[in-house]
Design a protein around this motif. Structure first.
Motif, PDB file in Angstrom:
ATOM      1  N   PHE A  51      38.272   6.273  40.782  1.00 49.24           N
ATOM      2  CA  PHE A  51      37.990   7.266  40.105  1.00 49.24           C
ATOM      3  C   PHE A  51      38.590   8.247  41.217  1.00 49.24           C
ATOM      4  CE2 PHE A  51      38.485   6.024  35.390  1.00 49.24           C
ATOM      5  CZ  PHE A  51      39.549   7.378  35.516  1.00 49.24           C
ATOM      6  N   ALA A  52      37.170   8.197  42.342  1.00 48.02           N
ATOM      7  CA  ALA A  52      36.489   8.647  43.666  1.00 48.02           C
ATOM      8  C   ALA A  52      37.498   8.680  44.618  1.00 48.02           C
ATOM      9  CB  ALA A  52      35.399   9.036  43.941  1.00 48.02           C
ATOM     10  N   GLU A  53      38.091   7.703  44.675  1.00 51.05           N
ATOM     11  CA  GLU A  53      39.026   6.933  45.467  1.00 51.05           C
ATOM     12  C   GLU A  53      39.939   7.729  44.569  1.00 51.05           C
ATOM     13  OE1 GLU A  53      39.521   2.674  45.655  1.00 51.05           O
ATOM     14  OE2 GLU A  53      37.438   2.618  46.530  1.00 51.05           O
ATOM     15  N   LYS A  54      41.005   8.127  43.740  1.00 51.79           N
ATOM     16  CA  LYS A  54      41.646   8.535  42.967  1.00 51.79           C
ATOM     17  C   LYS A  54      41.604  10.151  43.272  1.00 51.79           C
ATOM     18  CE  LYS A  54      43.267   5.224  40.324  1.00 51.79           C
ATOM     19  NZ  LYS A  54      43.798   5.303  38.565  1.00 51.79           N
ATOM     20  N   GLY A  55      40.498  10.677  44.377  1.00 46.23           N
ATOM     21  CA  GLY A  55      40.524  11.947  43.966  1.00 46.23           C
ATOM     22  C   GLY A  55      39.738  12.541  43.384  1.00 46.23           C
ATOM     23  N   LYS A  56      39.194  11.886  41.589  1.00 43.73           N
ATOM     24  CA  LYS A  56      39.070  12.278  40.522  1.00 43.73           C
ATOM     25  C   LYS A  56      37.326  12.045  40.476  1.00 43.73           C
ATOM     26  CE  LYS A  56      42.861  12.307  37.721  1.00 43.73           C
ATOM     27  NZ  LYS A  56      43.744  12.127  36.441  1.00 43.73           N
ATOM     28  N   ALA A  57      36.566  13.641  40.946  1.00 37.43           N
ATOM     29  CA  ALA A  57      35.239  13.474  40.395  1.00 37.43           C
ATOM     30  C   ALA A  57      34.328  13.165  39.697  1.00 37.43           C
ATOM     31  CB  ALA A  57      34.298  14.304  42.065  1.00 37.43           C
ATOM     32  N   TRP A  58      34.614  12.062  38.967  1.00 35.49           N
ATOM     33  CA  TRP A  58      33.305  12.012  37.744  1.00 35.49           C
ATOM     34  C   TRP A  58      31.742  12.076  37.551  1.00 35.49           C
ATOM     35  CZ3 TRP A  58      36.044   9.008  32.560  1.00 35.49           C
ATOM     36  CH2 TRP A  58      37.106   9.852  32.663  1.00 35.49           C
ATOM     37  N   LYS A  59      31.381  13.002  37.437  1.00 31.37           N
ATOM     38  CA  LYS A  59      29.905  12.190  36.989  1.00 31.37           C
ATOM     39  C   LYS A  59      29.710  11.533  36.324  1.00 31.37           C
ATOM     40  CE  LYS A  59      28.822  17.278  37.488  1.00 31.37           C
ATOM     41  NZ  LYS A  59      28.187  18.799  37.114  1.00 31.37           N
ATOM     42  N   ALA A  60      28.039  11.045  36.585  1.00 32.93           N
ATOM     43  CA  ALA A  60      27.912   8.843  36.175  1.00 32.93           C
ATOM     44  C   ALA A  60      27.136   9.677  34.449  1.00 32.93           C
ATOM     45  CB  ALA A  60      26.738   8.293  36.707  1.00 32.93           C
ATOM     46  N   GLN A  61      27.277  10.697  33.965  1.00 32.69           N
ATOM     47  CA  GLN A  61      26.717  10.919  32.887  1.00 32.69           C
ATOM     48  C   GLN A  61      27.887  11.095  31.813  1.00 32.69           C
ATOM     49  OE1 GLN A  61      24.231  10.600  30.903  1.00 32.69           O
ATOM     50  NE2 GLN A  61      24.939  10.740  29.273  1.00 32.69           N
ATOM     51  N   THR A  62      29.040  11.657  32.371  1.00 32.80           N
ATOM     52  CA  THR A  62      30.710  11.542  31.868  1.00 32.80           C
ATOM     53  C   THR A  62      30.508  10.588  31.777  1.00 32.80           C
ATOM     54  OG1 THR A  62      30.514  13.780  33.138  1.00 32.80           O
ATOM     55  CG2 THR A  62      32.472  12.441  32.251  1.00 32.80           C
ATOM     56  N   MET A  63      31.052   9.502  32.639  1.00 35.88           N
ATOM     57  CA  MET A  63      30.975   8.162  32.881  1.00 35.88           C
ATOM     58  C   MET A  63      30.579   7.555  31.900  1.00 35.88           C
ATOM     59  SD  MET A  63      33.458   6.017  33.965  1.00 35.88           S
ATOM     60  CE  MET A  63      34.406   6.613  35.276  1.00 35.88           C
ATOM     61  N   SER A  64      29.580   7.906  31.291  1.00 35.02           N
ATOM     62  CA  SER A  64      28.860   6.577  30.774  1.00 35.02           C
ATOM     63  C   SER A  64      29.045   7.142  28.894  1.00 35.02           C
ATOM     64  CB  SER A  64      27.450   6.814  30.760  1.00 35.02           C
ATOM     65  OG  SER A  64      26.662   5.897  30.071  1.00 35.02           O
ATOM     66  N   THR A  65      29.352   8.543  28.906  1.00 31.31           N
ATOM     67  CA  THR A  65      30.593   9.226  28.022  1.00 31.31           C
ATOM     68  C   THR A  65      30.960   9.163  27.297  1.00 31.31           C
ATOM     69  OG1 THR A  65      28.687  11.078  28.183  1.00 31.31           O
ATOM     70  CG2 THR A  65      30.201  11.014  26.534  1.00 31.31           C
ATOM     71  N   PHE A  66      32.106   8.825  27.996  1.00 26.99           N
ATOM     72  CA  PHE A  66      33.116   7.965  28.003  1.00 26.99           C
ATOM     73  C   PHE A  66      33.238   6.185  27.266  1.00 26.99           C
ATOM     74  CE2 PHE A  66      34.872  12.125  29.214  1.00 26.99           C
ATOM     75  CZ  PHE A  66      35.852  12.571  28.302  1.00 26.99           C
ATOM     76  N   LEU A  67      32.454   5.805  27.997  1.00 24.91           N
ATOM     77  CA  LEU A  67      32.466   4.380  28.017  1.00 24.91           C
ATOM     78  C   LEU A  67      32.411   4.089  26.746  1.00 24.91           C
ATOM     79  CD1 LEU A  67      31.304   2.778  31.813  1.00 24.91           C
ATOM     80  CD2 LEU A  67      33.747   2.944  30.016  1.00 24.91           C
ATOM     81  N   SER A  68      30.644   5.017  26.030  1.00 26.11           N
ATOM     82  CA  SER A  68      30.298   4.657  25.077  1.00 26.11           C
ATOM     83  C   SER A  68      31.140   4.600  23.862  1.00 26.11           C
ATOM     84  CB  SER A  68      29.205   5.798  24.719  1.00 26.11           C
ATOM     85  OG  SER A  68      28.097   5.330  25.555  1.00 26.11           O
ATOM     86  N   ARG A  69      32.419   6.103  24.249  1.00 25.10           N
ATOM     87  CA  ARG A  69      33.217   6.292  23.452  1.00 25.10           C
ATOM     88  C   ARG A  69      34.196   5.504  23.152  1.00 25.10           C
ATOM     89  NH1 ARG A  69      34.359  13.017  24.751  1.00 25.10           N
ATOM     90  NH2 ARG A  69      32.626  13.277  23.604  1.00 25.10           N
ATOM     91  N   LEU A  70      34.201   4.651  24.032  1.00 24.66           N
ATOM     92  CA  LEU A  70      35.361   3.396  23.854  1.00 24.66           C
ATOM     93  C   LEU A  70      34.439   2.326  23.536  1.00 24.66           C
ATOM     94  CD1 LEU A  70      37.205   4.097  27.120  1.00 24.66           C
ATOM     95  CD2 LEU A  70      38.227   3.877  25.498  1.00 24.66           C
ATOM     96  N   VAL A  71      33.281   2.004  23.527  1.00 22.18           N
ATOM     97  CA  VAL A  71      32.630   0.602  22.975  1.00 22.18           C
ATOM     98  C   VAL A  71      32.567   1.313  21.549  1.00 22.18           C
ATOM     99  CG1 VAL A  71      30.104  -0.264  22.785  1.00 22.18           C
ATOM    100  CG2 VAL A  71      31.414   0.544  24.943  1.00 22.18           C
ATOM    101  N   ASP A  72      32.300   2.283  20.896  1.00 22.72           N
ATOM    102  CA  ASP A  72      32.376   2.633  19.789  1.00 22.72           C
ATOM    103  C   ASP A  72      33.573   2.757  19.001  1.00 22.72           C
ATOM    104  OD1 ASP A  72      29.218   3.239  19.811  1.00 22.72           O
ATOM    105  OD2 ASP A  72      30.230   5.687  19.685  1.00 22.72           O
ATOM    106  N   LYS A  73      34.247   2.815  19.757  1.00 25.02           N
ATOM    107  CA  LYS A  73      35.947   3.395  19.452  1.00 25.02           C
ATOM    108  C   LYS A  73      36.518   1.591  19.008  1.00 25.02           C
ATOM    109  CE  LYS A  73      37.460   7.955  20.442  1.00 25.02           C
ATOM    110  NZ  LYS A  73      38.586   8.334  20.295  1.00 25.02           N
ATOM    111  N   GLY A  74      35.731   0.070  19.233  1.00 25.46           N
ATOM    112  CA  GLY A  74      35.862  -0.680  19.873  1.00 25.46           C
ATOM    113  C   GLY A  74      37.271  -0.668  20.226  1.00 25.46           C
ATOM    114  N   ALA A  75      37.732  -0.492  20.998  1.00 24.32           N
ATOM    115  CA  ALA A  75      38.105  -1.013  22.673  1.00 24.32           C
ATOM    116  C   ALA A  75      37.179  -1.624  23.980  1.00 24.32           C
ATOM    117  CB  ALA A  75      38.197   1.190  22.901  1.00 24.32           C
ATOM    118  N   LEU A  76      36.730  -1.612  23.586  1.00 23.45           N
ATOM    119  CA  LEU A  76      35.323  -2.268  25.023  1.00 23.45           C
ATOM    120  C   LEU A  76      34.532  -2.641  24.403  1.00 23.45           C
ATOM    121  CD1 LEU A  76      35.076   0.688  27.512  1.00 23.45           C
ATOM    122  CD2 LEU A  76      36.946  -1.005  27.754  1.00 23.45           C
TER     123      LEU A  76
END
Length: 124
Positions: A34-59
């Motif tokens: 995402f940084a290479e694409k010019g979108k600087a995400w914070k580690a905590q934000t990334m962690s939150t979204f990954l957790s949501r995707l796990v909870d939803k059964g996508a990951l």
């Protein structure tokens, strides 16, 4: 395919990147992409979204030391089919004819689109 909850726009953006990676992928790798694409995400934000995707059964997630490895359980084709069916059922009473009619009446189908649909349908 198991039904999963609808993905938000941001979750979908994240899944598109995950699908483009060789599994497993880590949050650090995703942050770099995402940084290479010019979108600087914070580690905590990334962690939150990954957790949501796990909870939803996508990951699925596997802990490896202090790192989490993420692997998609959901394939892009399966999610597209699920979302298409949801729209078809919700807005068009499950009728493909009603969907195509709405696209035609709304001038969203070009002559090329119509020819392509006719050809595709005749081959099925």
């Amino acid at each position: 395919m198991n039904q999963i909850q609808k993905l938000s726009e941001t979750e979908m953006e994240l899944m598109v990147v995950i699908w483009s990676c060789a599994p497993p992928v880590t949050s650090t790798e995703l942050l770099d992409i995402f940084a290479e694409k010019g979108k600087a995400w914070k580690a905590q934000t990334m962690s939150t979204f990954l957790s949501r995707l796990v909870d939803k059964g996508a990951l699925t997630v596997t802990k490896r030391g202090r790192t989490n490895d993420y692997v998609p359980l959901l394939q892009p084709e399966d999610y597209k089919l699920q979302e298409t069916q949801h729209v078809l059922d919700g807005l068009y009473q499950g009728s493909v004819k009603n969907l195509v009619s709405a696209m035609y009446d709304g001038d969203k189908l070009s002559d090329d689109d119509i020819s392509e649909l006719k050809k595709w349908l005749s081959e099925k």
